[in-house]
Design a protein around this motif. Structure first.
Motif, PDB file in Angstrom:
ATOM      1  N   UNK A  50     -27.875  48.522 -67.701  1.00 30.88           N
ATOM      2  CA  UNK A  50     -26.640  47.843 -67.317  1.00 30.88           C
ATOM      3  C   UNK A  50     -26.549  47.634 -65.807  1.00 30.88           C
ATOM      4  N   UNK A  51     -26.473  48.744 -65.041  1.00 25.56           N
ATOM      5  CA  UNK A  51     -26.329  48.671 -63.591  1.00 25.56           C
ATOM      6  C   UNK A  51     -27.345  49.597 -62.934  1.00 25.56           C
ATOM      7  N   UNK A  52     -28.040  49.087 -61.927  1.00 30.31           N
ATOM      8  CA  UNK A  52     -29.104  49.844 -61.265  1.00 30.31           C
ATOM      9  C   UNK A  52     -28.922  49.731 -59.753  1.00 30.31           C
ATOM     10  N   UNK A 157     -27.750  44.066 -66.162  1.00 28.45           N
ATOM     11  CA  UNK A 157     -26.964  42.910 -65.746  1.00 28.45           C
ATOM     12  C   UNK A 157     -26.865  42.810 -64.240  1.00 28.45           C
ATOM     13  N   UNK A 158     -26.958  43.950 -63.541  1.00 27.80           N
ATOM     14  CA  UNK A 158     -26.814  43.957 -62.082  1.00 27.80           C
ATOM     15  C   UNK A 158     -27.791  44.955 -61.480  1.00 27.80           C
ATOM     16  N   UNK A 191     -28.961  40.079 -58.740  1.00 24.84           N
ATOM     17  CA  UNK A 191     -29.605  40.933 -57.733  1.00 24.84           C
ATOM     18  C   UNK A 191     -28.861  40.775 -56.414  1.00 24.84           C
ATOM     19  N   UNK A 192     -28.418  41.905 -55.837  1.00 24.21           N
ATOM     20  CA  UNK A 192     -27.695  41.915 -54.561  1.00 24.21           C
ATOM     21  C   UNK A 192     -28.372  42.894 -53.607  1.00 24.21           C
ATOM     22  N   UNK A 359     -17.341  42.983 -52.960  1.00 21.75           N
ATOM     23  CA  UNK A 359     -18.638  42.305 -52.887  1.00 21.75           C
ATOM     24  C   UNK A 359     -19.361  42.345 -54.226  1.00 21.75           C
ATOM     25  N   UNK A 360     -19.276  43.469 -54.930  1.00 19.18           N
ATOM     26  CA  UNK A 360     -19.894  43.577 -56.255  1.00 19.18           C
ATOM     27  C   UNK A 360     -19.221  42.652 -57.257  1.00 19.18           C
TER      28      UNK A 360
END
Length: 646
Positions: A50-52, A157-158, A191-192, A359-360
């Motif tokens: 899910x989130x990394x 997802x992110x 990707x951020x 920002x996220x």
């Protein structure tokens, strides 16, 4: 201030325990000394789909054989693989408190830093590198491959690539590279990149050419060659044809110059005065130099201008958090909790946690402290030292420690001013961020304002300045006084120009009008001006007439094609005129028939025929046998002639 001290002593919540995973299965994932690299991952692997969050730590770097040798000898862990199987991290972005840490619900990855190249090198060990290996880029690539194959992060997802210090430089070099790699297996992944304490520096703030000699540019070029550094691909593609190797290494090697080339969403977290980058710059005078204070002020002013340029260019994918502090990193170290939740920045008084959360959620944020006053909420290096920075200094009055609130514009060196190329041509700078820029009037803050009283330099808001006796002066009165002052200045300028005209009008008449005196103009009378010289008439040559010949059409006649029938003419069978007795020597010479074993020579293996398929009497076989028999008879005759024996 007491609340900040209490917050610094307490963590935001329980930390995490990270488990080591070795990269020995990847041939290129090597540390400086050749040992296998490794990374640490969260015990709870459920959020991996899910989130990394992938974190690149600070650790510095080195750009020569001598520096790297001293670095590895002083601390071997910086150049070798990790020994610990478990890594514990607490507080800040490692906290499990969802209300305080925006990354609390992320699957966390910590990559061990042992390549000394900001995760951007690709050079193998050789004599030119002192037999040290610089494979930071390969280590990052191996980690991504392993995370996909083992934990399946391609389903996430992110994914956030974060880093501090030298890890923040690595984020800049690898942001779009990681994004392209992950989107190659999952096109929908978001990707951020978060850079905490990157090289977001005013590159133009340096000593003159005689003292500096472009040392900063040549330093980055030597570093690029020494590491085999791979910069942002978009920056290289755009500038490689117009810049030399040294200028290209600097243009694509400093984040404050190539941030616009990063296509992924980016968050820059930096102080106005990063002590590490400021003191390590080869073109900044030492603290003992008389002009050191001017360079410090110019550095802060340059960082504010860089942050404002992000707003000016409307780069919606880039956000920034720039407090008026003097720290190197804000998310690494024991003070990470204070910076995350205790330091309010900008006109909206946002803390770093709020900026990251927005920002996220894909909201653009620009939290920047104004120039001229250090943020009183920034933690001090020493608890006994007042929170006053190098920009304004400290002073005392009546035994009370106060901040110097007036910063004279004379302290700014025009040569060190931010270049206008930072901003679009149609952009007008904000006086709220830099009150001493250009046409912005100089803000004068009452010296009676003590530490802890927030003062805004914004020109868009009516802000009250608290004085020592409780009086309040609104900004409206100051604006009106400034307007009258500007009008008087314009009037004085016009009067001065009028005097200059009266003084030089006769010389103007003689030089440009060809008369001894300037002609006087009377009402309704147009004076005749006699010019000594006539203006020559310029006769332009006529353009030659271009005659276009009509296009000739040539007709090519192709010869007729005569097609041949597909069927081939029949070929009659060959008519052989021979007698069997002429070639079958076995019938004539019985002795030869007894000596020669025809069965031993099966010519069916060498010629395209067989006994069963001879429909023409096997003529070819008989011809061959006849030739062989003739040769044998000739050899026998020759032998009899030599020996005389039949």
């Amino acid at each position: 201030m007491q609340a900040i001290l209490v917050l610094a002593m307490c963590t935001l919540g329980s930390g995490v325990r990270l488990l080591k995973r070795d990269l020995s299965g990847y041939q290129l994932a090597k540390c400086n000394d050749g040992t296998p690299a490794a990374y640490y991952h969260d015990q709870d692997v459920r959020p991996a789909g899910d989130k990394v969050m992938i974190y690149l730590p600070d650790g510095g770097d080195c750009g020569s054989v001598g520096d790297c040798t001293r670095r590895c000898n002083a601390d071997p862990t910086l150049c070798s693989g990790p020994k610990e199987s478990v890594l514990e991290q607490e507080g800040g972005i490692w906290s499990s408190n969802n209300t305080e840490n925006p990354f609390a619900d992320h699957f966390k990855i910590f990559i061990h830093y042992c390549s000394s190249d900001s995760f951007a090198g690709t050079n193998n060990g050789s004599l030119s590198t002192g037999n040290l290996i610089f494979h930071g880029k390969h280590i990052l690539t191996a980690v991504l491959k392993d995370l996909v194959s083992i934990f399946g992060i391609e389903r996430a997802a992110s994914v956030v690539l974060a880093g501090s210090g030298s890890g923040a430089r690595a984020v800049g070099y690898n942001c779009d590279y990681v994004s392209a790699a992950l989107r190659g297996v999952n096109p929908t992944v978001d990707v951020r990149c978060l850079a905490d304490g990157p090289d977001f520096v005013p590159w133009w703030v340096k000593t003159d050419d005689e003292q500096c000699g472009d040392k900063d540019i040549h330093k980055l070029e030597a570093e690029k060659k020494f590491w085999g550094r791979l910069d942002d691909a978009s920056c290289i593609t755009e500038n490689k044809d117009r810049l030399g190797s040294a200028s290209l290494a600097h243009r694509c090697g400093v984040m404050s110059r190539y941030w616009q080339d990063i296509e992924s969403p980016l968050l820059i977290v930096a102080s106005q005065l990063d002590s590490v980058y400021y003191e390590s710059s080869p073109c900044i005078p030492g603290a003992e130099d008389a002009g050191h204070r001017r360079y410090t002020a110019a550095w802060r002013r340059g960082v504010v201008a860089l942050a404002e340029s992000i707003q000016a260019r409307g780069h919606n994918l880039t956000s920034c958090f720039i407090p008026s502090c003097a720290s190197h990193t804000l998310l690494a170290g024991s003070l990470a909790e204070v910076y995350l939740t205790g330091v309010k920045v900008g006109e909206e008084a946002l803390v770093l946690r709020e900026v990251i959360s927005r920002w996220l959620r894909d909201e653009n944020n620009q939290a920047v402290d104004a120039l001229g006053k250090e943020n009183s909420q920034c933690p001090s290096p020493s608890p006994l030292k007042a929170a006053c920075g190098n920009l304004l200094g400290c002073g005392t009055r009546a035994g009370v420690l106060r901040r110097k609130s007036v910063y004279y514009a004379q302290s700014f060196d025009r040569r060190l001013s931010p270049p206008t190329s930072l901003f679009p041509n149609t952009y007008t700078r904000k006086c709220s961020l830099d009150p001493w820029y250009g046409s912005c009037r100089r803000q004068t803050i009452s010296p009676a304002i003590s530490v802890g009283h927030p003062v805004s330099h914004g020109s868009d808001h009516s802000v009250a300045h608290a004085l020592g006796h409780g009086e309040v002066h609104t900004r409206t009165a100051h604006d009106e006084a400034g307007r009258r002052k500007r009008l008087w200045q314009k009037l004085y300028t016009l009067q001065y120009l009028k005097k200059l005209f009266q003084k030089y009008k006769h010389a103007y008449a003689r030089e440009y009008q060809g008369v001894d005196d300037y002609p006087r103009v009377r009402a309704n009378v147009h004076p005749a001006v006699v010019r000594a010289k006539s203006i020559p008439t310029i006769i332009r040559p006529k353009r030659p007439r271009v005659v276009v010949a009509p296009r000739r059409v040539i007709t090519v006649e192709r010869p007729p094609i005569v097609r041949v029938a597909d069927s081939l003419p029949s070929v009659p069978a060959p008519d052989y005129d021979y007698a069997a007795a002429d070639y079958d020597y076995a019938l004539v010479d019985q002795d030869y028939a007894q000596d020669y074993d025809y069965a031993a020579y099966d010519y069916a293996e060498y010629y395209d025929y067989a006994d069963a398929g001879c429909n023409t009497g096997c003529a070819l076989a008989k011809i061959i046998r006849a030739a062989q028999q003739k040769k044998k008879k000739k050899d026998k005759t020759t032998e009899v002639a030599k020996t005389g024996i039949l």
